[in-house]
Enzyme design. Sequence first.
Site, PDB file in Angstrom:
ATOM      1  N   ARG A   1     -47.437  13.496  83.355  1.00 22.15           N
ATOM      2  CA  ARG A   1     -47.373  13.228  84.783  1.00 22.15           C
ATOM      3  C   ARG A   1     -48.415  14.088  85.492  1.00 22.15           C
ATOM      4  NH1 ARG A   1     -41.482  14.739  86.381  1.00 22.15           N
ATOM      5  NH2 ARG A   1     -42.244  14.172  88.463  1.00 22.15           N
TER       6      ARG A   1
ATOM      7  N   LYS B   1     -35.324  17.466  79.874  1.00 21.37           N
ATOM      8  CA  LYS B   1     -34.203  17.045  80.712  1.00 21.37           C
ATOM      9  C   LYS B   1     -34.503  15.749  81.466  1.00 21.37           C
ATOM     10  CE  LYS B   1     -35.281  19.947  84.771  1.00 21.37           C
ATOM     11  NZ  LYS B   1     -35.405  18.877  85.768  1.00 21.37           N
ATOM     12  N   ASP B   2     -35.767  15.347  81.524  1.00 21.23           N
ATOM     13  CA  ASP B   2     -36.145  14.083  82.174  1.00 21.23           C
ATOM     14  C   ASP B   2     -36.169  12.915  81.210  1.00 21.23           C
ATOM     15  OD1 ASP B   2     -36.460  15.371  84.593  1.00 21.23           O
ATOM     16  OD2 ASP B   2     -38.620  15.635  84.381  1.00 21.23           O
TER      17      ASP B   2
ATOM     18  N   THR C   1     -30.728  20.023  96.904  1.00 19.71           N
ATOM     19  CA  THR C   1     -30.891  19.689  95.491  1.00 19.71           C
ATOM     20  C   THR C   1     -30.871  18.179  95.349  1.00 19.71           C
ATOM     21  OG1 THR C   1     -29.994  19.900  93.254  1.00 19.71           O
ATOM     22  CG2 THR C   1     -28.396  19.853  95.048  1.00 19.71           C
TER      23      THR C   1
ATOM     24  N   ARG D   1     -25.397  17.262  89.279  1.00 17.70           N
ATOM     25  CA  ARG D   1     -24.772  18.387  88.587  1.00 17.70           C
ATOM     26  C   ARG D   1     -24.845  19.648  89.427  1.00 17.70           C
ATOM     27  NH1 ARG D   1     -27.440  22.914  86.896  1.00 17.70           N
ATOM     28  NH2 ARG D   1     -29.159  21.566  86.279  1.00 17.70           N
ATOM     29  N   ARG D   2     -26.019  19.952  89.969  1.00 15.72           N
ATOM     30  CA  ARG D   2     -26.145  21.134  90.821  1.00 15.72           C
ATOM     31  C   ARG D   2     -25.308  21.001  92.085  1.00 15.72           C
ATOM     32  NH1 ARG D   2     -32.657  21.222  89.971  1.00 15.72           N
ATOM     33  NH2 ARG D   2     -32.731  22.551  88.105  1.00 15.72           N
TER      34      ARG D   2
ATOM     35  N   ARG E   1     -35.657  15.228  97.584  1.00 14.48           N
ATOM     36  CA  ARG E   1     -36.600  14.798  96.561  1.00 14.48           C
ATOM     37  C   ARG E   1     -37.898  15.545  96.767  1.00 14.48           C
ATOM     38  NH1 ARG E   1     -37.207  10.235  93.816  1.00 14.48           N
ATOM     39  NH2 ARG E   1     -38.730  11.591  92.825  1.00 14.48           N
TER      40      ARG E   1
ATOM     41  N   ARG F   1     -40.172  21.168  97.872  1.00 20.23           N
ATOM     42  CA  ARG F   1     -38.813  21.700  98.011  1.00 20.23           C
ATOM     43  C   ARG F   1     -38.835  23.135  98.547  1.00 20.23           C
ATOM     44  NH1 ARG F   1     -35.009  18.897  93.480  1.00 20.23           N
ATOM     45  NH2 ARG F   1     -36.119  16.923  93.381  1.00 20.23           N
TER      46      ARG F   1
ATOM     47  N   CYS G   1     -28.023   9.993  84.900  1.00 20.54           N
ATOM     48  CA  CYS G   1     -28.411  10.956  85.919  1.00 20.54           C
ATOM     49  C   CYS G   1     -27.282  11.236  86.908  1.00 20.54           C
ATOM     50  CB  CYS G   1     -29.634  10.424  86.660  1.00 20.54           C
ATOM     51  SG  CYS G   1     -30.176  11.420  88.042  1.00 20.54           S
TER      52      CYS G   1
END
Length: 317
Positions: free
Chosen positions: A9, A79-80, A123, A127-128, A145, A151, A241
Amino acid sequence: MSIIRVGTRGSALAMAQTTAVANRIQAATGGEVEIIPITTHGDVSRESLSSLGGTGVFASALREALLNDECDVVVHSFKDLPTEEYPGLVIGATPKRADARDVLCARDGYTLATLPEGATVGTGSPRRAAQLRAQRPDLEVVDIRGNVGTRLALVADEKLHAVVLAAAGLGRLGLLENMATDYLELSDWPTAPGQGALAIEVRQGKPDRLLTKALAVLNHATTQATVTAERHVLARLEAGCAAPIGATAVLDDGLLFLTATVYSPDGTRRITASHAATPESHSAVDLQDAALDVAERAARELLAGGAAEIAPLSVTL
């Protein structure tokens, strides 16, 4: 293969971690390495990850480029990466993992415990969000996002009190020491399966000699085993997700130990399972067998405890 082409990416974080991998490939092979930036749907869309369909939005374009021979390897944040196998591709190497913890990045040096009542914390992770609501139900959790810089700017511009980010990503960008105000320990705050680890994906079949050599140098057997354990829990629960799941696996003193937690989205309920296995040896095969065994047992316990009733999972016991 005269040049090894590494797809990634184009974000600052992706380029930073891919450059580190490319440098290791070059050092291992003595050959030329070229980085190929690829734009994914997840990079251009402003929708939430849940509405986009999960983590695969960052991986699919990279994988198609690899299958189309536009590059020879691609670098993913593990994790992605969806847990399902992708036809024609395999994980060729798993480099040594970075810090798997989450960190709070807050204005005025706040920690999670000292944030004022009603503070806004951003976030994009269910999960967070669940963990924040569980530990501090008085906070306002804001769905956000954007890349790391975007962020962090929300905090710097005082639009939010804080954001929660991965320590590994900040570390790879050289921002961790200056931006993190609170390290969230894995014992109380398990992170996404595979967080902090990278996946080096290649086409199925026998790789070129130079690429084979590079993959062998890059791979870290302990990281490979712990990530396998964490991600197999995710796969076994058929969780995407939108499912708030944290998992932490460690290999310590010959024992592979895994703890996995499923949260309700509002943070009011959680189910945790912890299991251990002793690999017969430190060979990659024995480590992988132990990882799958411990993950299977943890997943069964989570399901038996009602995980599918409190979180958006596709599987039932």
